[in-house]
Design a protein around this motif. Structure first.
Motif, PDB file in Angstrom:
ATOM      1  N   PHE A 182       0.830  -1.212   0.000  1.00  0.00           N
ATOM      2  CA  PHE A 182       0.000   0.000   0.000  1.00  0.00           C
ATOM      3  C   PHE A 182       0.863   1.260   0.000  1.00  0.00           C
ATOM      4  O   PHE A 182       0.649   2.184  -0.778  1.00  0.00           O
ATOM      5  N   ILE A 183       1.887   1.253   0.868  1.00  0.00           N
ATOM      6  CA  ILE A 183       2.787   2.405   0.980  1.00  0.00           C
ATOM      7  C   ILE A 183       3.511   2.677  -0.349  1.00  0.00           C
ATOM      8  O   ILE A 183       3.694   3.814  -0.749  1.00  0.00           O
ATOM      9  N   ILE A 184       3.875   1.587  -1.036  1.00  0.00           N
ATOM     10  CA  ILE A 184       4.595   1.767  -2.297  1.00  0.00           C
ATOM     11  C   ILE A 184       3.674   2.305  -3.382  1.00  0.00           C
ATOM     12  O   ILE A 184       4.075   3.143  -4.195  1.00  0.00           O
TER      13      ILE A 184
ATOM     14  N   LEU B 245       0.859   4.060  -2.920  1.00  0.00           N
ATOM     15  CA  LEU B 245       0.177   5.308  -2.549  1.00  0.00           C
ATOM     16  C   LEU B 245       0.626   6.543  -3.340  1.00  0.00           C
ATOM     17  O   LEU B 245      -0.220   7.269  -3.869  1.00  0.00           O
ATOM     18  N   PRO B 246       1.941   6.792  -3.465  1.00  0.00           N
ATOM     19  CA  PRO B 246       2.351   8.022  -4.163  1.00  0.00           C
ATOM     20  C   PRO B 246       1.893   8.063  -5.611  1.00  0.00           C
ATOM     21  O   PRO B 246       1.849   9.120  -6.217  1.00  0.00           O
ATOM     22  N   PHE B 247       1.547   6.909  -6.149  1.00  0.00           N
ATOM     23  CA  PHE B 247       1.202   6.901  -7.562  1.00  0.00           C
ATOM     24  C   PHE B 247      -0.251   7.277  -7.801  1.00  0.00           C
ATOM     25  O   PHE B 247      -0.713   7.311  -8.924  1.00  0.00           O
ATOM     26  N   PHE B 248      -0.958   7.596  -6.721  1.00  0.00           N
ATOM     27  CA  PHE B 248      -2.267   8.210  -6.874  1.00  0.00           C
ATOM     28  C   PHE B 248      -2.124   9.724  -6.980  1.00  0.00           C
ATOM     29  O   PHE B 248      -3.083  10.426  -7.238  1.00  0.00           O
ATOM     30  N   VAL B 249      -0.903  10.187  -6.730  1.00  0.00           N
ATOM     31  CA  VAL B 249      -0.650  11.623  -6.797  1.00  0.00           C
ATOM     32  C   VAL B 249      -0.490  12.029  -8.252  1.00  0.00           C
ATOM     33  O   VAL B 249       0.072  11.292  -9.062  1.00  0.00           O
ATOM     34  N   SER B 250      -1.000  13.194  -8.566  1.00  0.00           N
ATOM     35  CA  SER B 250      -0.961  13.699  -9.931  1.00  0.00           C
ATOM     36  C   SER B 250       0.425  13.576 -10.563  1.00  0.00           C
ATOM     37  O   SER B 250       1.439  13.894  -9.950  1.00  0.00           O
ATOM     38  N   LEU B 251       0.439  13.101 -11.795  1.00  0.00           N
ATOM     39  CA  LEU B 251       1.683  12.920 -12.558  1.00  0.00           C
ATOM     40  C   LEU B 251       2.497  14.205 -12.631  1.00  0.00           C
ATOM     41  O   LEU B 251       3.712  14.213 -12.442  1.00  0.00           O
TER      42      LEU B 251
ATOM     43  N   VAL C 145       2.523  16.688 -10.613  1.00  0.00           N
ATOM     44  CA  VAL C 145       3.115  17.010  -9.309  1.00  0.00           C
ATOM     45  C   VAL C 145       4.363  16.170  -9.072  1.00  0.00           C
ATOM     46  O   VAL C 145       5.401  16.667  -8.640  1.00  0.00           O
ATOM     47  N   ARG C 146       4.280  14.867  -9.425  1.00  0.00           N
ATOM     48  CA  ARG C 146       5.442  13.997  -9.211  1.00  0.00           C
ATOM     49  C   ARG C 146       6.626  14.428 -10.077  1.00  0.00           C
ATOM     50  O   ARG C 146       7.775  14.344  -9.658  1.00  0.00           O
TER      51      ARG C 146
ATOM     52  N   TYR D 100      10.640   6.919 -12.401  1.00  0.00           N
ATOM     53  CA  TYR D 100       9.889   7.267 -11.187  1.00  0.00           C
ATOM     54  C   TYR D 100       8.385   7.152 -11.410  1.00  0.00           C
ATOM     55  O   TYR D 100       7.674   6.582 -10.580  1.00  0.00           O
TER      56      TYR D 100
END
Lengths: 273, 294
Positions: free
Chosen positions: B115-117, B119-125, B127-128, B171
């Protein structure tokens, strides 16, 4: 494990992997509170000014008020994004669920063709779909705007909902449906009272996924958004192309929070079932 | 037995998606393919004449004249393929040990770490990618902290190089490699590993002869899922590669938004689509369709 050093090496790699995934995000969040007006990456003081600045409060930290006047644009981009995401999610969830039900329940000749058709939008590279939609809309005189974005998003989000709901249907206990029919319930009553409650987590999961993908879509929207229908990702992309400003840090942090909230909501629904 | 009512409800359920995807998915693809065979107009737009030199141009023969041979588009195409393949390699090397590590954790930790891994990939592209712009700029985090530590004296310029593009691309596409790998590693039959160890294999032999062959479907799925979005990507090269690292996606974007040569842009898109179809068909033939469902 007979080789503890091997295990330790793997753990080290795992931790580095997690660091690689999270470090960039943490850096942005931390430095969104940095008051250094010239170099964003040199820590000076703690400040909330960038957050105030994106909502139209002029900041004392810098002379440039370049982005203050674009607050209206930012807010309208947020509004556009939400309008598109809500409309798309509603439509894609209904159509995707109906399709999943049909594919699950009935056997017909064209079924493999249908499944292929439904997977295709998911594997199609964004840029190809974006270009195809742009050419299509222009060729048939469709005005680019919120409507074209909504249509564009639905073309691939129906598939995402279909896949999530199908997975749920596959794990469903079909004897309950048969029992309901045997006990004299009509198909609609069986669907409402037996099938729907069972697949509801799948539908909610699919809807959340569709919502988050629609909110985030950049490439396809970039091509089919009209001049006055910019969404949030396209707006930020435009800002980034013009140059990096501290305000973008603050916007990025707020978007991070929003995405994490949606993801947490999704997890909550999955846990509850 | 299909009764009349079954048929009616089947068509009711399927009509919306059939109509929608037929008109707004297959329709646009068909129009794009047609456009790729039309003559570009002088001031943008198209002339409705059959014209196959859009494809010739990709291969270097503008209008079929040998004198005009210009391999610039082939170069861009080959660079895109090379970068996409490199990205598959990088994500595989990074994710495989990580997936091995996660699969070795206790059940509770496993779910949490996955889940932790993800999670960040729900963040807008965007933004990443912005995060990496901030890190890799000459006045960015990496340069500033290395200078602060006294390791370097001049700001280093990583942004606008192929390295920066590869970092950004790896990334944003990590989960597409990690999840299929993890799924196939987790399914691994542990008695096989024990058997291998009992028969005297060292860990590396077990890895090469047992673990790797068993997880090949996961590797193939991850490779396809990373390669396809890498090949046509234009956001990453645009933000992190600048004008120096032009990929096929940037070329397509240019044809539509500045050069206004829509037929040529369509032809380039059709090329990407063909590469994708070839990969998918090859994948389905060799590995089977069950693996592609995430």
């Amino acid at each position: 494990m007979k080789h503890p050093w091997l295990k330790r090496l793997l753990s080290l790699h795992g931790l580095l992997f997690l660091a690689f995934v999270y470090a960039p995000i943490i850096i942005v969040v931390v430095y969104s509170f940095n008051s250094h007006p010239v170099n964003m990456m040199v820590w000076k003081d703690f400040t909330f000014d960038w957050y105030l600045s994106i909502f139209g409060n002029p900041t004392k930290l810098t002379e440039q008020t370049l982005y203050v006047e674009s607050t209206d644009q930012l807010l309208s981009a947020v509004k556009n994004s939400l309008t598109v995401a809500v409309t798309t999610t509603t439509f894609a969830t209904i159509v995707g669920t109906a399709t999943a039900l049909a594919i699950y329940r009935y056997h017909f000749k064209l079924k493999p063709f249908y499944q292929g058709l439904l997977y295709m939008p998911m594997v199609m590279p964004d840029i190809v779909l974006g270009i195809a939609l742009l050419v299509f809309f222009i060729n048939f005189g469709v005005k680019l705007g919120l409507m074209s974005i909504i249509i564009g998003h639905c073309t691939f989000l129906i598939s995402y909902v279909f896949v999530v709901v199908s997975a749920r249907l596959a794990g469903m206990d079909s004897t309950l449906e048969e029992a309901s029919a045997d006990l004299g319930a009509n198909p609609w009553a069986t669907f409402r009272r037996v099938t729907l409650p069972q697949i509801l987590p799948g539908i909610v999961g699919g809807a959340l996924l569709a919502f988050i993908i629609s909110m985030d879509d950049l490439v396809i929207t970039y091509f089919i958004a009209g001049v006055d229908s910019t969404t949030l990702p396209v707006f930020i992309y435009g800002m980034l192309r013009r140059g990096v400003k501290p305000e973008i840090n603050a916007i990025a942090t707020l978007m991070l929070l929003f995405s994490f909230a949606i993801a947490a909501l999704g997890l909550y629904f999955r846990r509850r079932n | 037995m299909a009764t009349k009512r079954d048929l009616r409800s089947l068509s009711t359920l399927l009509t919306p998606s059939t109509l929608f995807l037929g008109i707004f998915f297959l329709g646009p693809l068909a129009v794009m393919i047609i456009f790729s065979f039309l003559e570009p107009g002088v001031y943008g737009g198209v002339v409705w004449n059959f014209y196959h030199w859009n494809y010739g141009r990709i291969l270097g023969w503008a209008d079929g004249e040998w004198e005009d041979f210009d391999p610039v588009y082939i170069d861009i195409f080959l660079r895109s393929v090379r970068l996409a393949l490199t990205n598959v390699g990088i994500t595989l090397l990074v994710c495989y040990p990580a997936a091995l590590w996660v699969s070795g954790l206790s059940a509770r930790w496993r779910t949490f770490v996955v889940f932790i891994i993800t999670l960040p990939f729900f963040v807008s592209l965007v933004v990443r990618l912005f995060c990496w712009v901030l890190i890799l700029r000459p006045s960015g985090f990496l340069s500033t902290s290395l200078m602060g530590l006294g390791i370097i004296s001049e700001p280093i310029d990583i942004i606008y190089t192929e390295t920066a593009v590869l970092i950004g691309m790896a990334y944003i596409l990590l989960p597409f490699m990690f999840l299929p790998l993890y799924a196939s590693i987790e399914k691994l039959d542990h008695s096989l590993l024990e058997a291998s160890a009992d028969l005297g294999a060292n860990p590396f032999q077990t890895f090469w002869r047992v673990i790797l062959p068993c997880t090949l479907p996961g590797i193939a799925a991850g490779a396809v899922l990373v390669f396809i979005p890498s090949l046509g990507n234009f956001i990453v090269p645009d933000l992190l590669g600048g004008a120096k690292v032009m990929m096929i996606g940037n070329l397509i974007e240019q044809q539509f938004l500045s050069a206004r040569n829509w037929p040529f842009g369509s032809a380039l898109s059709v090329m990407i689509m063909l590469v994708m179809f070839m990969l998918i068909v090859f994948y389905l033939r060799r590995i089977g369709r069950s693996e592609i469902v995430r």
